[in-house]
Scaffold this motif. Structure first.
Motif, PDB file in Angstrom:
ATOM      1  N   GLU A 381       6.536  20.992  25.436  1.00  0.00           N
ATOM      2  CA  GLU A 381       7.278  20.400  24.317  1.00  0.00           C
ATOM      3  C   GLU A 381       8.723  20.108  24.714  1.00  0.00           C
ATOM      4  OE1 GLU A 381       7.599  18.808  20.538  1.00  0.00           O
ATOM      5  OE2 GLU A 381       5.808  19.517  21.597  1.00  0.00           O
ATOM      6  N   ILE A 382       9.324  21.019  25.467  1.00  0.00           N
ATOM      7  CA  ILE A 382      10.695  20.805  25.954  1.00  0.00           C
ATOM      8  C   ILE A 382      10.730  19.621  26.912  1.00  0.00           C
ATOM      9  CG2 ILE A 382      12.523  21.807  27.388  1.00  0.00           C
ATOM     10  CD1 ILE A 382      11.824  24.534  26.118  1.00  0.00           C
ATOM     11  N   ALA A 383       9.690  19.482  27.727  1.00  0.00           N
ATOM     12  CA  ALA A 383       9.607  18.345  28.653  1.00  0.00           C
ATOM     13  C   ALA A 383       9.542  17.019  27.889  1.00  0.00           C
ATOM     14  CB  ALA A 383       8.385  18.492  29.557  1.00  0.00           C
ATOM     15  N   LYS A 384       8.793  17.014  26.768  1.00  0.00           N
ATOM     16  CA  LYS A 384       8.731  15.815  25.928  1.00  0.00           C
ATOM     17  C   LYS A 384      10.110  15.475  25.366  1.00  0.00           C
ATOM     18  CE  LYS A 384       3.986  16.234  24.177  1.00  0.00           C
ATOM     19  NZ  LYS A 384       3.184  16.494  22.954  1.00  0.00           N
ATOM     20  N   MET A 385      10.816  16.502  24.909  1.00  0.00           N
ATOM     21  CA  MET A 385      12.161  16.291  24.362  1.00  0.00           C
ATOM     22  C   MET A 385      13.092  15.756  25.442  1.00  0.00           C
ATOM     23  SD  MET A 385      12.557  19.760  22.074  1.00  0.00           S
ATOM     24  CE  MET A 385      14.258  19.424  21.624  1.00  0.00           C
ATOM     25  N   ALA A 386      12.965  16.312  26.636  1.00  0.00           N
ATOM     26  CA  ALA A 386      13.809  15.876  27.748  1.00  0.00           C
ATOM     27  C   ALA A 386      13.572  14.402  28.068  1.00  0.00           C
ATOM     28  CB  ALA A 386      13.551  16.741  28.979  1.00  0.00           C
ATOM     29  N   GLU A 387      12.294  14.008  28.022  1.00  0.00           N
ATOM     30  CA  GLU A 387      11.963  12.610  28.297  1.00  0.00           C
ATOM     31  C   GLU A 387      12.511  11.694  27.209  1.00  0.00           C
ATOM     32  OE1 GLU A 387       8.019   9.797  29.110  1.00  0.00           O
ATOM     33  OE2 GLU A 387       7.819  11.975  28.930  1.00  0.00           O
ATOM     34  N   ALA A 388      12.395  12.151  25.947  1.00  0.00           N
ATOM     35  CA  ALA A 388      12.861  11.340  24.820  1.00  0.00           C
ATOM     36  C   ALA A 388      14.368  11.141  24.854  1.00  0.00           C
ATOM     37  CB  ALA A 388      12.448  11.993  23.506  1.00  0.00           C
ATOM     38  N   TYR A 389      15.095  12.194  25.249  1.00  0.00           N
ATOM     39  CA  TYR A 389      16.556  12.126  25.264  1.00  0.00           C
ATOM     40  C   TYR A 389      17.133  11.754  26.630  1.00  0.00           C
ATOM     41  CZ  TYR A 389      16.597  14.270  20.630  1.00  0.00           C
ATOM     42  OH  TYR A 389      16.417  14.517  19.290  1.00  0.00           O
ATOM     43  N   LYS A 390      16.228  11.457  27.576  1.00  0.00           N
ATOM     44  CA  LYS A 390      16.670  11.090  28.933  1.00  0.00           C
ATOM     45  C   LYS A 390      17.587  12.169  29.539  1.00  0.00           C
ATOM     46  CE  LYS A 390      14.638   7.119  28.272  1.00  0.00           C
ATOM     47  NZ  LYS A 390      13.284   6.895  28.803  1.00  0.00           N
ATOM     48  N   MET A 391      17.122  13.413  29.433  1.00  0.00           N
ATOM     49  CA  MET A 391      17.894  14.551  29.947  1.00  0.00           C
ATOM     50  C   MET A 391      16.985  15.451  30.772  1.00  0.00           C
ATOM     51  SD  MET A 391      19.989  15.506  26.444  1.00  0.00           S
ATOM     52  CE  MET A 391      20.793  16.946  27.147  1.00  0.00           C
ATOM     53  N   GLU A 392      17.610  16.329  31.542  1.00  0.00           N
ATOM     54  CA  GLU A 392      16.847  17.324  32.289  1.00  0.00           C
ATOM     55  C   GLU A 392      16.341  18.411  31.339  1.00  0.00           C
ATOM     56  OE1 GLU A 392      16.034  17.262  35.476  1.00  0.00           O
ATOM     57  OE2 GLU A 392      17.061  15.342  35.784  1.00  0.00           O
ATOM     58  N   ALA A 393      15.149  18.940  31.617  1.00  0.00           N
ATOM     59  CA  ALA A 393      14.570  19.984  30.769  1.00  0.00           C
ATOM     60  C   ALA A 393      15.477  21.212  30.694  1.00  0.00           C
ATOM     61  CB  ALA A 393      13.184  20.377  31.272  1.00  0.00           C
ATOM     62  N   ASP A 394      16.081  21.571  31.827  1.00  0.00           N
ATOM     63  CA  ASP A 394      16.970  22.741  31.843  1.00  0.00           C
ATOM     64  C   ASP A 394      18.169  22.535  30.926  1.00  0.00           C
ATOM     65  OD1 ASP A 394      15.338  24.054  33.580  1.00  0.00           O
ATOM     66  OD2 ASP A 394      16.468  23.524  35.390  1.00  0.00           O
ATOM     67  N   LYS A 395      18.647  21.279  30.842  1.00  0.00           N
ATOM     68  CA  LYS A 395      19.785  20.977  29.974  1.00  0.00           C
ATOM     69  C   LYS A 395      19.388  21.118  28.511  1.00  0.00           C
ATOM     70  CE  LYS A 395      24.028  19.649  29.285  1.00  0.00           C
ATOM     71  NZ  LYS A 395      25.155  20.549  29.628  1.00  0.00           N
ATOM     72  N   ILE A 396      18.169  20.684  28.186  1.00  0.00           N
ATOM     73  CA  ILE A 396      17.657  20.838  26.826  1.00  0.00           C
ATOM     74  C   ILE A 396      17.606  22.318  26.454  1.00  0.00           C
ATOM     75  CG2 ILE A 396      15.617  20.578  25.358  1.00  0.00           C
ATOM     76  CD1 ILE A 396      16.931  17.955  25.671  1.00  0.00           C
ATOM     77  N   LYS A 397      17.139  23.139  27.381  1.00  0.00           N
ATOM     78  CA  LYS A 397      17.055  24.586  27.121  1.00  0.00           C
ATOM     79  C   LYS A 397      18.434  25.172  26.853  1.00  0.00           C
ATOM     80  CE  LYS A 397      12.960  25.461  29.985  1.00  0.00           C
ATOM     81  NZ  LYS A 397      12.460  26.112  31.210  1.00  0.00           N
ATOM     82  N   GLU A 398      19.421  24.696  27.606  1.00  0.00           N
ATOM     83  CA  GLU A 398      20.792  25.183  27.402  1.00  0.00           C
ATOM     84  C   GLU A 398      21.305  24.824  26.005  1.00  0.00           C
ATOM     85  OE1 GLU A 398      23.543  23.903  30.389  1.00  0.00           O
ATOM     86  OE2 GLU A 398      22.204  24.431  32.037  1.00  0.00           O
ATOM     87  N   LEU A 399      20.976  23.601  25.576  1.00  0.00           N
ATOM     88  CA  LEU A 399      21.476  23.130  24.283  1.00  0.00           C
ATOM     89  C   LEU A 399      20.747  23.769  23.106  1.00  0.00           C
ATOM     90  CD1 LEU A 399      21.849  19.321  25.119  1.00  0.00           C
ATOM     91  CD2 LEU A 399      23.686  21.002  24.891  1.00  0.00           C
ATOM     92  N   LEU A 400      19.491  24.164  23.331  1.00  0.00           N
ATOM     93  CA  LEU A 400      18.728  24.807  22.261  1.00  0.00           C
ATOM     94  C   LEU A 400      19.178  26.257  22.089  1.00  0.00           C
ATOM     95  CD1 LEU A 400      15.047  23.618  22.854  1.00  0.00           C
ATOM     96  CD2 LEU A 400      16.495  23.075  20.902  1.00  0.00           C
ATOM     97  N   GLY A 401      19.692  26.592  20.936  1.00  0.00           N
ATOM     98  CA  GLY A 401      20.033  27.984  20.654  1.00  0.00           C
ATOM     99  C   GLY A 401      18.788  28.767  20.300  1.00  0.00           C
ATOM    100  N   ASP A 402      18.940  30.066  20.112  1.00  0.00           N
ATOM    101  CA  ASP A 402      17.795  30.921  19.772  1.00  0.00           C
ATOM    102  C   ASP A 402      17.141  30.472  18.465  1.00  0.00           C
ATOM    103  OD1 ASP A 402      18.193  32.384  22.042  1.00  0.00           O
ATOM    104  OD2 ASP A 402      19.332  33.984  21.049  1.00  0.00           O
ATOM    105  N   ALA A 403      17.972  30.130  17.470  1.00  0.00           N
ATOM    106  CA  ALA A 403      17.437  29.724  16.164  1.00  0.00           C
ATOM    107  C   ALA A 403      16.628  28.435  16.288  1.00  0.00           C
ATOM    108  CB  ALA A 403      18.575  29.539  15.168  1.00  0.00           C
ATOM    109  N   GLU A 404      17.157  27.473  17.052  1.00  0.00           N
ATOM    110  CA  GLU A 404      16.461  26.190  17.221  1.00  0.00           C
ATOM    111  C   GLU A 404      15.147  26.377  17.984  1.00  0.00           C
ATOM    112  OE1 GLU A 404      19.640  26.668  17.818  1.00  0.00           O
ATOM    113  OE2 GLU A 404      20.686  25.311  16.443  1.00  0.00           O
TER     114      GLU A 404
END
Length: 428
Positions: A381-404
């Motif tokens: 799911e994070i990989a899908k988000m990364a593709e949608a936002y044209k970002m690296e998966a690791d960057k998405i993980k950094e931006l996602l807080g615990d609540a999100e």
């Protein structure tokens, strides 16, 4: 700050929050510091009047409103952190004490997440869908593509007809006086679109370019501008241009232009296949929805009105953002349609209730079935988000807080619960 929590009927709770007199005075001092530059008193230069002199002149509570407006959201937020309630609505705030030298006391009535008691949720009966695609449906799809490939031509040899686009200048009057927001210049209006007040567009049919048309309408009783609701109005309209759509011929050349096929017959066959696949997906969705409706019907839950109001307000805000993305403000939407904010909110309540019930029963099914997404599914799911936002998966993980991240996992579990219910449903 002190907090008292009182649980009420129908999944409501009242939080009573007390802010010390000292904190209230500090907030009033901050309000004084913020406002003093705007206050002039005899004998003092502007911005130099002492707080006590201002309070003597205007009353001890002169800075109270600003102080309370600052303290209430701050301390309500602190109260949310302290209490163990799962609050699912905006608060209904009521200030019960606000006097200089005394504690500030206010209450917040809130909706609490209802408990759900599930009935039967596996093996519920749903109607069996029949999937057929008719020639008429295929022809309708061809017609849509024909419309998309039409060109607009200026009409000079006839009057305006239904579906024409007329460019008009207009100004509206009630009782002979122009009203605010009733004027437009070079406005393109498709006749028959229902964009304007009922009856407006019909009266432009038959007009020629250069004509002046007096359009008489009556505003709806529930029109958003109260001063116009139910009133008769006259719009003075000048028709500046008439345009019509010119459609291409439906032949093999058309098929070649709009598709990868050489003949119209092949193109239609492809459309039929696509429509069949679309209907199959729709049938699967309908089965899911019908099964969930049954699960809701079999379940017990008491939804508080404040929760429904909050959901409806959120839906209306989402609608407003969509309108804004299309270049239309909510005020303009209300003016063109005759809708009001109050009526829209009321109309959205049944849908809001359905959304709440659906989410609650699916969360309960996920809990009962112990449904949780695997780490692999979360990563996917994070990989899908990364593709949608044209970002690296690791960057998405950094931006996602615990609540999100927790919310994302809950959403995935809820979707799995849909599958569990739908796959167990019996088609009859």
């Amino acid at each position: 700050m002190s907090l008292q929590v009182e649980k009420m009927e129908k999944n409501m709770a009242k939080l009573t929050i007390e802010v010390s007199a000292e904190d209230l005075d500090k907030a009033m001092e901050r309000a004084y510091q913020k406002q003093k530059s705007k206050i002039t008193l005899p004998g003092f230069r502007k911005g130099k009047a002492p707080r006590k002199m201002i309070e003597r002149m205007y009353g001890k509570g002169v800075f109270m409103e600003d102080a309370v407006n600052a303290l209430v959201p701050e301390h309500y937020s602190k109260a949310l952190d302290e209490c163990d309630l799962e609050i699912v609505s905006q608060p209904d705030i009521n200030v019960t004490q606000m006097e200089p030298g005394k504690a500030l006391i206010f209450t917040a009535e809130v909706a609490v997440k209802p408990e759900v008691t599930l009935g039967e949720y596996k093996g519920v009966e749903v109607p069996k869908a029949e999937i057929t695609v008719t020639d008429e449906e295929v022809d309708a799809e061809v017609k849509k593509e024909q419309e998309k490939n039409s060109r607009t031509v200026t009409v000079e040899d006839r009057a305006a007809a239904k579906d024409d686009i007329v460019t008009i200048d207009f100004e509206g009057f009630t009782d002979g006086v122009a009203f605010e927001g009733g004027k437009g210049t070079d406005y393109p209006l498709t006749l028959g679109s229902g964009t304007f007040i009922p009856g407006f567009e019909d009266q432009l049919i038959g007009a020629n370019t250069g004509d002046h048309v007096e359009v008489k309408v009556t505003f709806p009783e529930e029109y958003q501008a109260k001063e116009l609701a139910g009133k008769e109005a006259v719009f003075q309209c000048d028709v500046k241009k008439i345009e019509a759509k010119e459609l291409p011929e439906l032949d093999d050349d058309f098929a070649k232009d709009v598709s990868e096929f050489d003949t119209l017959a092949e193109y239609k066959e492809s459309l039929k296949k696509n429509l069949t696949e679309k209907k199959e997906k729709e049938a699967a969705t309908e089965k899911e929805n019908a099964a969930i409706d049954k699960v809701i019907e079999n379940a017990q839950m008491d939804i508080p009105e404040l929760m429904i109001q909050s959901q409806a307000r959120q839906m209306m805000d989402d609608f407003g953002r969509r309108m804004q993305s299309q270049g239309l403000s909510m005020d303009q939407y209300f003016q063109f349609t005759g809708m009001t904010a109050e009526k829209m909110l009321e109309d959205m309540k049944p849908q809001a209730l359905k959304r709440i019930q659906t989410r609650l029963v699916l969360e309960k099914v996920a809990e009962v079935e112990n449904i949780q997404p695997s780490e692999e599914e979360v990563e996917a799911e994070i990989a899908k988000m990364a593709e949608a936002y044209k970002m690296e998966a690791d960057k998405i993980k950094e931006l996602l807080g615990d609540a999100e991240l927790d919310q994302m996992k809950k959403d995935m579990a809820v979707q799995k619960a849909v599958t569990v219910i739908a796959e167990a449903a019996k088609e009859v």
